[in-house]
Scaffold this motif. Structure first.
Motif, short mmCIF file in Angstrom:
data_model
loop_
_atom_site.label_atom_id
_atom_site.label_comp_id
_atom_site.label_asym_id
_atom_site.label_seq_id
_atom_site.Cartn_x
_atom_site.Cartn_y
_atom_site.Cartn_z
N LYS A 156 7.94 -1.80 -3.76
CA LYS A 156 8.34 -1.85 -5.17
C LYS A 156 7.21 -2.39 -6.04
N LYS A 157 6.41 -3.29 -5.48
CA LYS A 157 5.27 -3.85 -6.19
C LYS A 157 3.99 -3.44 -5.48
N ARG A 304 10.01 -5.06 4.55
CA ARG A 304 9.15 -4.92 3.36
C ARG A 304 7.70 -5.27 3.69
N THR A 308 4.54 -2.67 3.51
CA THR A 308 3.37 -3.01 2.69
C THR A 308 2.09 -2.85 3.52
#
Length: 319
Positions: A156-157, A304, A308
Motif C-alpha cells: 500500500k505504501k 506485508r 514488500t
C-alpha cells in the motif's frame, strides 16, 4: 511435463508439452543444478505460460456472464481452452520468456547463446529499475527461483530506503541459505525485516554489541550458545505485556539465517508451514498457527513484510 524436468538433462520436445502448473515449481528448484541453455529456455516458456494463464483467468473473472449456458462443464472447457491459449502465446521471440531465461541463466551461471535480449530492439526489453532512492546496491536484484515463482501483492505504501538498504545488506546471505535449504530468500528477508523493524530495532547484548539475532528466536533450555537478555512484548490472551526474555546470540548475521532455517526445517512444530512456501499468506499463517509469535496480527504483518521484500527484489533486476 514438470518445471523440474524442464531444467533436467532432457529438453522438452515441443512447446505443446508445456504445463502451466504452479505445483511443479518446487521440482524446478530441485533440478536447477542441471540447467542447460535449451532447458532454461523451455523453463522460461513455462513461467510465461503460467503468467498468461493467470492473466486470462483474471480477464474471465472480470467479464460478466449471462448465466444461461454457464455450468461446471462449460467452466472446465473454458479453463482447458485458456490453458492451451497460454501455452500457444508463450515462448515468442522477444517476449517475456526471453527476459525470464536471461535472469535464470545469470542466477545459474549458464551462458545463453543467441539470446534476443541485448540486440537492436533490447531497449524495450530492459528490466525495470526501481527509483534511485530504492537502489542502494545491485544485490537487491539477485532473484531466486522462488522469487520468480511468487506473485507479490503490491504494498500500500512505497518501500522506504531503509527497507531497501536492509534487503540489499542481507540478500547474499539469504540467497545462500535458500540454496542450501529451499526456504525462499524473500520469506527470510521479510521476516527478518519485520522482526527487527528493518534493522532499526535489533537485539543487543548487555555490552551493547549486536546479537545478530534477526528472527527473534528465544534461547530455550536446549540452547547452549550465547544469550542476549532483553525486555520484550508478549501477548497473553490477546493482551500485550512486557516481559524479560532470553534470546539466542550469534557470531554473524549469516549464522542467524542458518539457525532460523534449521529451526523451520527440523522442528515438527513448523512442518506444515515449511510445506507452504508456494504462498506468502499460507506460510505466514502457518508460522502464526504454530506459535512462532504471540502477536494475534503476526501473519498479516509478516505477509506485508514479505510482499514488500518481493517487490524490492523484483524492482532492482540488474545484469
Amino acid at each position: 511435463m514438470s518445471y523440474g524436468s524442464a531444467l533436467g538433462s532432457t529438453p522438452i520436445s515441443s512447446a505443446q508439452d508445456l504445463v502451466a502448473d504452479a505445483r511443479s515449481l518446487s521440482a524446478l528448484k530441485a533440478g536447477a543444478d542441471k540447467a542447460t541453455p535449451d532447458t532454461i529456455r523451455e523453463t522460461a516458456k513455462q513461467f510465461e505460460s503460467l503468467f498468461m494463464r493467470e492473466l486470462l483467468k483474471s480477464m474471465r473473472e472480470a467479464t460478466m456472464k449471462s448465466g444461461m449456458l454457464d455450468n461446471a462443464g462449460s467452466d472446465l472447457g473454458t479453463d482447458l481452452f485458456d490453458q492451451q491459449m497460454s501455452v500457444s502465446m508463450s515462448g515468442q521471440p522477444g517476449g517475456l520468456s526471453d527476459l525470464i531465461a536471461q535472469q535464470l541463466s545469470r542466477q545459474m551461471g549458464v551462458e545463453m547463446p543467441g539470446s534476443t535480449v541485448g540486440m537492436a530492439n533490447s531497449s524495450s526489453l530492459q528490466p525495470v529499475k526501481a527509483p534511485d532512492t530504492l537502489t542502494p546496491k545491485s544485490s537487491v536484484g539477485k532473484l531466486t527461483a522462488s522469487d520468480m515463482a511468487l506473485t507479490p501483492v503490491a504494498p500500500k505504501k512505497a518501500p522506504t530506503s531503509t527497507q531497501a538498504d536492509f534487503v540489499s545488506k542481507h540478500t547474499d546471505a539469504a540467497n545462500k541459505i535458500e540454496k542450501a535449504t529451499g526456504i525462499p530468500a524473500s520469506f527470510m528477508l521479510g521476516q527478518a525485516g519485520h522482526e527487527t523493524g528493518w534493522g532499526k530495532h535489533q537485539i543487543k547484548n548487555k555490552d551493547g554489541s549486536n546479537s545478530f539475532n534477526l528472527f527473534g528466536i528465544k534461547a530455550g533450555s536446549s540452547w547452549t550458545g550465547k544469550v542476549a537478555e532483553i525486555t520484550t512484548t508478549e501477548y497473553v490472551n490477546g493482551v500485550a505485556q512486557k516481559k524479560v526474555a532470553k534470546f539466542r546470540a550469534y557470531d554473524s548475521f549469516e549464522d542467524s539465517f542458518k539457525d532460523y532455517a534449521r529451526l523451520i526445517s527440523d522442528s515438527p512444530r513448523y512442518a506444515k508451514a515449511r510445506q507452504q512456501t508456494q504462498s506468502v499468506t499460507a506460510f505466514a499463517t502457518g508460522l502464526q498457527k504454530a506459535g512462532y509469535a504471540t502477536d494475534p496480527e503476526y501473519a498479516a504483518k509478516l505477509s506485508r513484510a514479505i510482499n514488500t521484500t518481493l517487490h524490492l527484489r523484483r524492482a532492482q533486476v540488474q545484469a
